[in-house]
Write an enzyme that holds these catalytic residues in place. Structure first.
Site, short mmCIF file in Angstrom:
data_model
loop_
_atom_site.label_atom_id
_atom_site.label_comp_id
_atom_site.label_asym_id
_atom_site.label_seq_id
_atom_site.Cartn_x
_atom_site.Cartn_y
_atom_site.Cartn_z
N THR A 15 0.82 -1.21 0.00
CA THR A 15 0.00 0.00 0.00
C THR A 15 0.86 1.26 0.00
O THR A 15 2.04 1.25 0.31
CB THR A 15 -0.92 0.03 1.24
N ASP A 16 0.20 2.36 -0.34
CA ASP A 16 0.86 3.66 -0.28
C ASP A 16 0.61 4.29 1.09
O ASP A 16 0.06 3.65 1.99
CB ASP A 16 0.38 4.56 -1.43
N GLN A 17 0.97 5.53 1.24
CA GLN A 17 0.86 6.20 2.53
C GLN A 17 -0.58 6.33 3.00
O GLN A 17 -0.85 6.46 4.20
CB GLN A 17 1.51 7.58 2.42
N MET A 18 -1.54 6.23 2.06
CA MET A 18 -2.95 6.35 2.42
C MET A 18 -3.57 4.99 2.76
O MET A 18 -4.77 4.91 3.03
CB MET A 18 -3.72 6.98 1.26
N VAL A 20 -3.86 2.56 0.62
CA VAL A 20 -4.50 2.05 -0.61
C VAL A 20 -3.45 1.24 -1.39
O VAL A 20 -2.29 1.66 -1.49
CB VAL A 20 -5.03 3.22 -1.47
#
Length: 144
Positions: A15-18, A20
């Site tokens: 996932t990314d920082q969000m 997601v």
């Protein structure tokens, strides 16, 4: 028509920082699904490579419809979308836990000789694979 179903638990590293899932991870999940389908059809991609044959991706097309987040489990469905004796197109649908379509797409592959990287005819060089892929193609056409 055979469809392989593979469940994947979304890992934090995907996932990314969000939180997601990063778009690049879906191609890895497609590879996991494709390997499962090949196994379900009675073949082994590892054995294919041992025999000096590779199946590189020549085209990839993914359509992102809904975000997938860390902690979810997704289901990757994989099937043979098209086959012409040289190219195999695999279809993918990735669903979340609510059975909502999140990603759909295809990858196209040819087989090549490992040493020269020249395309080969699956019909000629892998007749067992060819027969099964032809059967799957016919079953898909009949179901449409």
């Amino acid at each position: 028509m055979k469809t392989a179903c593979t469940n994947i638990q979304v890992r934090y590293a995907e996932t990314d920082q969000m939180g997601v899932v990063h778009h690049s991870q879906y191609l890895i999940w497609c590879e996991i699904g494709r390997t499962a389908l090949i196994n379900d059809l009675g073949f082994s991609y590892a054995k294919l490579e041992e025999d000096g044959v590779l199946a590189p991706v020549t085209d990839a097309n993914l359509s992102y419809k809904r975000a997938v987040r860390y902690g979810e489990t997704v289901r990757v469905e994989t099937w043979i979308e098209a086959y012409d004796g040289i190219r195999a197109v695999y279809g993918y649908a990735i669903y979340n836990e609510e059975d909502q379509l999140c990603v759909s797409g295809t990858t196209t592959h040819v087989i090549v000789d490992r040493e020269r990287f020249r395309p080969r005819s699956m019909r000629k060089h892998l007749p067992e694979w060819h027969d099964v892929y032809e059967r799957e193609k016919k079953q898909k056409e009949e179901s449409e």
